[in-house]
Write an enzyme that holds these catalytic residues in place. Structure first.
Site: not given
Ligand code: 5GP
Ligand code: ZN
Length: 112
Positions: A30, A85, A91, A98, A100
């Site tokens: 990220d 999210n 968020g 994706h 996280h």
């Protein structure tokens, strides 16, 4: 999708710090990490969010989860958090599904 940043990353049009890639998925660090280790696992094909996941995507989502877990371990994380999210008020800022993967610090609960 032509204006999607993660589609551009998947197509190699935007350089990224890549951890893993195969025909269907990609993992990269990220840009704005929220933990000492923070990477994303994405499908290469555009999928907006979890509500867009169809039955035909089940193997793809399984591959994303398995790859997130494998890369977490390979990067020294025994404990880590998976986050997806869905929607702006949850968020989500990039509207390409994706996962996280965050670790390397103690995580609070409930999340903010
Ligand atoms: P979301 O807020 O949609 O759940 O997560 C999007 C994530 O993508 C954020 O953590 C953000 O830092 C990351 N991100 C956005 N643009 C880029 C980029 O161009 N490269 C990388 N490596 N990460 C990005
Ligand atoms: Zn996309």
């Amino acid at each position: 999708m032509s204006d999607c940043i993660f589609c551009k990353i998947a197509a190699g049009e935007i350089p990224t710090d890549k951890l893993y890639e195969d025909d269907e998925i990609m993992a990269f660090w990220d840009l704005d990490p929220q933990a000492p280790k923070h990477f994303l696992v994405i499908p290469k094909s555009h999928l907006r969010d979890s509500s867009a996941v169809s039955k035909g995507d089940e193997a793809l989502i399984g591959s994303i989860v398995r790859t997130g877990a494998r890369l977490a371990k390979e990067n020294g994380l025994d404990d880590y958090r998976f986050v997806v999210n869905n929607g702006a008020s949850a968020g989500q800022t990039v509207f390409h599904f994706h996962l996280h993967v965050l670790g390397g610090r103690v995580m609070d609960w409930p999340p903010g």
